[in-house]
Design a protein around this motif. Structure first.
Motif, short mmCIF file in Angstrom:
data_model
loop_
_atom_site.label_atom_id
_atom_site.label_comp_id
_atom_site.label_asym_id
_atom_site.label_seq_id
_atom_site.Cartn_x
_atom_site.Cartn_y
_atom_site.Cartn_z
N VAL A 1 0.84 -1.20 0.00
CA VAL A 1 0.00 0.00 0.00
C VAL A 1 0.88 1.25 0.00
CG1 VAL A 1 -0.20 -0.09 2.52
CG2 VAL A 1 -1.85 1.22 1.21
N ASP A 2 0.53 2.19 -0.90
CA ASP A 2 1.20 3.48 -0.92
C ASP A 2 0.24 4.54 -0.42
OD1 ASP A 2 -0.60 3.77 -3.01
OD2 ASP A 2 0.91 3.65 -4.58
N MET A 3 0.66 5.78 -0.42
CA MET A 3 -0.17 6.87 0.11
C MET A 3 -1.47 7.01 -0.67
SD MET A 3 0.70 8.54 2.83
CE MET A 3 -0.20 10.07 2.56
N LYS A 4 -1.41 6.86 -1.98
CA LYS A 4 -2.61 7.01 -2.82
C LYS A 4 -3.66 5.97 -2.44
CE LYS A 4 -4.18 7.08 -7.63
NZ LYS A 4 -3.79 6.93 -9.07
N THR A 5 -3.23 4.72 -2.30
CA THR A 5 -4.16 3.65 -1.92
C THR A 5 -4.75 3.89 -0.54
OG1 THR A 5 -2.85 2.10 -3.24
CG2 THR A 5 -4.42 1.16 -1.67
N LEU A 6 -3.89 4.31 0.39
CA LEU A 6 -4.34 4.54 1.76
C LEU A 6 -5.40 5.64 1.82
CD1 LEU A 6 -3.76 3.58 4.67
CD2 LEU A 6 -2.15 5.46 4.86
N ASP B 1 -11.83 7.32 5.16
CA ASP B 1 -12.83 8.38 5.03
C ASP B 1 -12.43 9.62 5.82
OD1 ASP B 1 -14.57 6.83 3.43
OD2 ASP B 1 -15.31 5.80 5.22
N PHE B 2 -11.21 10.12 5.55
CA PHE B 2 -10.74 11.32 6.21
C PHE B 2 -10.25 12.32 5.18
CE2 PHE B 2 -9.83 7.99 9.45
CZ PHE B 2 -10.68 8.45 10.44
N ASN B 3 -10.17 13.56 5.59
CA ASN B 3 -9.58 14.60 4.76
C ASN B 3 -8.13 14.24 4.45
OD1 ASN B 3 -7.87 17.27 4.66
ND2 ASN B 3 -9.94 17.84 4.03
N ASN B 4 -7.72 14.40 3.19
CA ASN B 4 -6.38 13.99 2.76
C ASN B 4 -5.26 14.65 3.56
OD1 ASN B 4 -7.84 12.62 0.88
ND2 ASN B 4 -6.95 13.61 -0.92
N SER B 5 -5.42 15.93 3.83
CA SER B 5 -4.37 16.65 4.56
C SER B 5 -4.21 16.11 5.98
CB SER B 5 -4.67 18.15 4.60
OG SER B 5 -5.88 18.41 5.29
N ARG B 6 -5.32 15.66 6.58
CA ARG B 6 -5.24 15.12 7.94
C ARG B 6 -4.54 13.77 7.95
NH1 ARG B 6 -10.13 15.98 11.86
NH2 ARG B 6 -8.30 15.95 13.22
#
Length: 341
Positions: free
Chosen positions: A64-69, A74-79
């Motif tokens: 798993v990379d950041m994109k998949t995670l 279901d959270f805001n990407n920046s958080r």
């Protein structure tokens, strides 16, 4: 004014309103809860969800990379990015190229979250009347709330179970995990006989297909057909046909010794008028208070049973057991195993 009243339109409006309320407020995935989660969730919740997801990915041998995670949470990407930074600093995760991995410390933390989740699912199955399609979502809400001491108290209350109701192993306090016996159903040859030891509850869309088929944990089955398009098996007097991708969510422990799956062993829900049968047991799907209630009503091994009254609307039907007429819904009757006379 009454002449303008249209009952069909009023009924349609009512169902639309009910549907919108459900979409907005349904547990975990309703819009209200998703919005609340994004605005009010604290850093601890995000960190624990990231750890749990990484643990599940590693266990399924997926990278798993950041994109998949970001896609699965279901959270805001920046958080999520901020949480990842803090987790890296605190030695919970590390990057190997662009792949996220758990450290030993992070894996221990993830196991504690998994332990609480699966214990709570077991609690819901054994001690409450919630439908099994609600267990996972409700456990998701509770896994961040129970402390380590709360989890130990819950485990003791449940008798320190080794498995959750789906057959997933519950990590011990020290992180040890029991072995799940069996292989994925599509790997079994035609004619193989086995017992269902695990039903994977993710992804949700496949799990719901299995629920709709009314397939039970602990059931014996015999493979009738196995090819690239479908898996067919008989279990508890019924024939099931699944796509291989769905069947792969069932783990089956092969029974090496010769076992005869008798055709006259079935579920009580299949009993027809004028047929009689003997109770041979209650499925493991029936737990806690529900199981005790069926036993108290007389559905015990060896008892004779027949249909006393057929509901013209389909269910519930009334069954004659020990001189008493007992009404059961089809889903209740499906958990009682019988041998037809």
């Amino acid at each position: 004014m009454m002449n303008n009243y249209n009952p069909i339109a009023a009924l349609a409006i009512f169902f639309i309103i009910v549907g919108l309320i459900y979409v907005f407020f349904r547990p975990v995935k309703g819009w209200f809860w998703l919005l609340q989660k994004n605005f009010k969730s604290n850093e601890k919740v995000i960190i624990e969800d990231v750890l749990k997801q990484l643990y599940h990915f590693e266990n399924s041998d997926n990278k798993v990379d950041m994109k998949t995670l970001v896609q699965v949470l279901d959270f805001n990407n920046s958080r999520i990015v901020e949480a990842i930074k803090k987790m890296t600093i605190n030695d919970l995760i590390y990057f190997e190229s662009d792949i996220l991995k758990l450290t030993e410390k992070g894996r221990d933390y993830a196991l504690r979250i998994v332990r609480v989740h699966r214990l709570w699912e077991r609690y819901l199955a054994d001690k409450t009347g919630f439908n099994k399609n609600e267990w996972h979502d409700r456990a998701e809400l509770m896994e961040h709330k129970l402390s380590h001491d709360d989890a130990e108290a819950l485990s003791a209350q449940l008798g320190n179970p080794k498995f959750d109701p789906h057959g997933d192993p519950i990590p011990t306090r020290t992180g040890k995990i029991a072995q799940v016996n069996g292989v994925e159903l599509p790997r079994l040859p035609v004619g193989a006989v086995g017992k269902i030891t695990h039903i994977e509850d993710e992804p949700d869309i496949i799990y719901k297909q299995i629920l709709a088929e009314n397939i039970h944990m602990g059931s014996l089955l015999k493979v009738i057909e196995n090819n690239s398009t479908r898996i067919v098996f008989r279990s508890e007097g019924e024939e099931f046909k699944l796509a291989p991708i769905v069947a792969a969510n069932l783990t089956v422990a092969v029974i090496e010794k010769e076992v005869v799956i008798e055709d006259n062993i079935a579920r009580l829900s299949s009993l027809e008028e004028h047929e009689t049968a003997k109770i041979i047991g209650i499925s493991r799907e029936s737990r806690g208070e529900s199981r005790r209630r069926l036993l108290d009503l007389g559905f015990v091994k060896g008892a004779s049973v027949s249909i006393d009254l057929v509901n013209p609307l389909g269910q519930p039907n009334a069954y004659l057991i020990k001189g008493t007429s007992i009404a059961l819904r089809n889903d209740q009757a499906a958990k009682i195993l019988i041998k037809k006379d």
